[in-house]
Write a protein that holds these residues in place. Structure first.
Motif, PDB file in Angstrom:
ATOM      1  N   UNK A  31     -29.897 -31.559 -69.104  1.00 24.75           N
ATOM      2  CA  UNK A  31     -29.654 -32.378 -70.287  1.00 24.75           C
ATOM      3  C   UNK A  31     -29.387 -33.834 -69.915  1.00 24.75           C
ATOM      4  N   UNK A  32     -28.573 -34.040 -68.882  1.00 26.45           N
ATOM      5  CA  UNK A  32     -28.240 -35.405 -68.465  1.00 26.45           C
ATOM      6  C   UNK A  32     -29.479 -36.148 -67.980  1.00 26.45           C
ATOM      7  N   UNK A  33     -30.273 -35.508 -67.117  1.00 23.35           N
ATOM      8  CA  UNK A  33     -31.477 -36.174 -66.607  1.00 23.35           C
ATOM      9  C   UNK A  33     -32.509 -36.410 -67.705  1.00 23.35           C
ATOM     10  N   UNK A  34     -32.656 -35.453 -68.599  1.00 26.29           N
ATOM     11  CA  UNK A  34     -33.615 -35.616 -69.687  1.00 26.29           C
ATOM     12  C   UNK A  34     -33.175 -36.728 -70.641  1.00 26.29           C
ATOM     13  N   UNK A  35     -31.894 -36.787 -70.961  1.00 22.78           N
ATOM     14  CA  UNK A  35     -31.389 -37.843 -71.845  1.00 22.78           C
ATOM     15  C   UNK A  35     -31.596 -39.221 -71.218  1.00 22.78           C
ATOM     16  N   UNK A  36     -31.336 -39.325 -69.911  1.00 24.93           N
ATOM     17  CA  UNK A  36     -31.559 -40.595 -69.211  1.00 24.93           C
ATOM     18  C   UNK A  36     -33.034 -40.989 -69.280  1.00 24.93           C
ATOM     19  N   UNK A  37     -33.914 -40.038 -68.994  1.00 23.63           N
ATOM     20  CA  UNK A  37     -35.355 -40.313 -68.983  1.00 23.63           C
ATOM     21  C   UNK A  37     -35.865 -40.725 -70.363  1.00 23.63           C
ATOM     22  N   UNK A  65     -31.920 -51.134 -75.739  1.00 27.09           N
ATOM     23  CA  UNK A  65     -31.694 -50.068 -76.721  1.00 27.09           C
ATOM     24  C   UNK A  65     -32.571 -48.878 -76.404  1.00 27.09           C
ATOM     25  N   UNK A  66     -32.017 -47.695 -76.343  1.00 30.64           N
ATOM     26  CA  UNK A  66     -30.609 -47.299 -76.346  1.00 30.64           C
ATOM     27  C   UNK A  66     -30.031 -47.353 -74.930  1.00 30.64           C
ATOM     28  N   UNK A  67     -28.733 -47.199 -74.828  1.00 37.00           N
ATOM     29  CA  UNK A  67     -28.097 -47.162 -73.514  1.00 37.00           C
ATOM     30  C   UNK A  67     -28.388 -45.809 -72.868  1.00 37.00           C
ATOM     31  N   UNK A  68     -29.199 -45.826 -71.826  1.00 39.62           N
ATOM     32  CA  UNK A  68     -29.522 -44.563 -71.158  1.00 39.62           C
ATOM     33  C   UNK A  68     -28.333 -44.040 -70.347  1.00 39.62           C
ATOM     34  N   UNK A  69     -27.465 -44.936 -69.900  1.00 38.69           N
ATOM     35  CA  UNK A  69     -26.252 -44.479 -69.210  1.00 38.69           C
ATOM     36  C   UNK A  69     -25.354 -43.719 -70.181  1.00 38.69           C
ATOM     37  N   UNK A  70     -25.210 -44.243 -71.394  1.00 39.48           N
ATOM     38  CA  UNK A  70     -24.406 -43.552 -72.403  1.00 39.48           C
ATOM     39  C   UNK A  70     -25.045 -42.231 -72.782  1.00 39.48           C
ATOM     40  N   UNK A  71     -26.364 -42.220 -72.900  1.00 37.63           N
ATOM     41  CA  UNK A  71     -27.069 -40.972 -73.210  1.00 37.63           C
ATOM     42  C   UNK A  71     -26.825 -39.940 -72.117  1.00 37.63           C
ATOM     43  N   UNK A  72     -26.846 -40.372 -70.872  1.00 33.08           N
ATOM     44  CA  UNK A  72     -26.672 -39.462 -69.738  1.00 33.08           C
ATOM     45  C   UNK A  72     -25.291 -38.820 -69.736  1.00 33.08           C
ATOM     46  N   UNK A  73     -24.251 -39.640 -69.806  1.00 31.97           N
ATOM     47  CA  UNK A  73     -22.898 -39.089 -69.703  1.00 31.97           C
ATOM     48  C   UNK A  73     -22.505 -38.314 -70.956  1.00 31.97           C
ATOM     49  N   UNK A  74     -23.027 -38.705 -72.105  1.00 34.32           N
ATOM     50  CA  UNK A  74     -22.739 -37.953 -73.325  1.00 34.32           C
ATOM     51  C   UNK A  74     -23.450 -36.602 -73.287  1.00 34.32           C
ATOM     52  N   UNK A 157     -26.200 -36.433 -77.363  1.00 30.09           N
ATOM     53  CA  UNK A 157     -25.776 -35.255 -78.139  1.00 30.09           C
ATOM     54  C   UNK A 157     -26.977 -34.440 -78.594  1.00 30.09           C
ATOM     55  N   UNK A 158     -27.989 -35.130 -79.107  1.00 30.57           N
ATOM     56  CA  UNK A 158     -29.185 -34.440 -79.604  1.00 30.57           C
ATOM     57  C   UNK A 158     -29.897 -33.707 -78.470  1.00 30.57           C
ATOM     58  N   UNK A 159     -30.063 -34.373 -77.336  1.00 28.49           N
ATOM     59  CA  UNK A 159     -30.753 -33.746 -76.211  1.00 28.49           C
ATOM     60  C   UNK A 159     -30.010 -32.493 -75.746  1.00 28.49           C
ATOM     61  N   UNK A 160     -28.700 -32.576 -75.597  1.00 29.71           N
ATOM     62  CA  UNK A 160     -27.934 -31.412 -75.137  1.00 29.71           C
ATOM     63  C   UNK A 160     -28.023 -30.263 -76.125  1.00 29.71           C
ATOM     64  N   UNK A 161     -27.922 -30.585 -77.401  1.00 31.14           N
ATOM     65  CA  UNK A 161     -27.997 -29.534 -78.411  1.00 31.14           C
ATOM     66  C   UNK A 161     -29.360 -28.847 -78.389  1.00 31.14           C
ATOM     67  N   UNK A 162     -30.430 -29.643 -78.310  1.00 30.61           N
ATOM     68  CA  UNK A 162     -31.770 -29.069 -78.284  1.00 30.61           C
ATOM     69  C   UNK A 162     -32.048 -28.310 -76.989  1.00 30.61           C
TER      70      UNK A 162
END
Length: 169
Positions: A31-37, A65-74, A157-162
């Motif tokens: 999830x973290x790597x996919x959200x970052x990508x 936009x968007x913050x990929x670091x924030x996407x990763x850690x979230x 959040x969306x990536x992890x949920x999916x």
């Protein structure tokens, strides 16, 4: 009392194997790597929308936009929460990490980028004979606005949920 405790007794293994293929089914990691990508990929399109130009450097650059670091850690924190619950140490660690990263992105790094922009402008106005007039410009897009951080957090959040729905448990 001749009881012997082995390493296996002290550290019970999880039901999943620790083979390299289990890395690809590790929900928090994937999830973290996919959200970052996805976040980095989206920056190409948000830059085009804002500036009406394609910039492939956005795939590897910071800021925007968007913050990929924030996407990763979230994504990491949410995936841990979904998989292990919110009462464990791993979730607490991930939430604290996410808070620090997002605070840094919208605070320290944002202001460092603004300082770089101002310094670059000052250097451009120096006379050509000045020793600093030919230095390489500082990188400006370092941090994120609060909106960019929030967008990255929503993406995570969306990536992890999916991903929870698609990875085997």
């Amino acid at each position: 009392m001749d009881e012997v405790i082995t390493v296996a007794d002290a550290f019970p293994s999880h039901s999943k194997s620790s083979s390299p293929s289990s890395l690809f089914t590790n929900l928090p990691l994937v999830s973290a790597f996919l959200a970052f990508s996805i976040g980095q990929f989206l920056k190409v399109f948000t830059t085009w929308y804002k500036e009406k130009r394609w910039d492939s450097k956005r795939l590897l650059g910071s800021g925007g936009m968007p913050s990929s670091h924030s996407a990763t850690v979230t994504a990491l924190a949410v995936a841990i929460g979904l998989q292990q619950g919110t009462g464990g140490s791993a979730f607490a660690l991930a939430v604290v990490l996410a808070a620090v990263v997002m605070y840094d992105a919208s605070g320290v790094r944002l202001h460092a980028g603004r300082h770089a922009e101002l310094l670059n402008q000052i250097v451009c106005e120096l006379p050509e004979e000045h020793p600093l007039s030919n230095i390489r410009p500082l990188r400006e897009p370092l941090g994120h606005t609060p909106l960019q951080v929030a967008a990255g957090a929503v993406l995570g959040c969306i990536v992890s949920y999916l991903m929870r729905k698609s990875l085997p448990t």
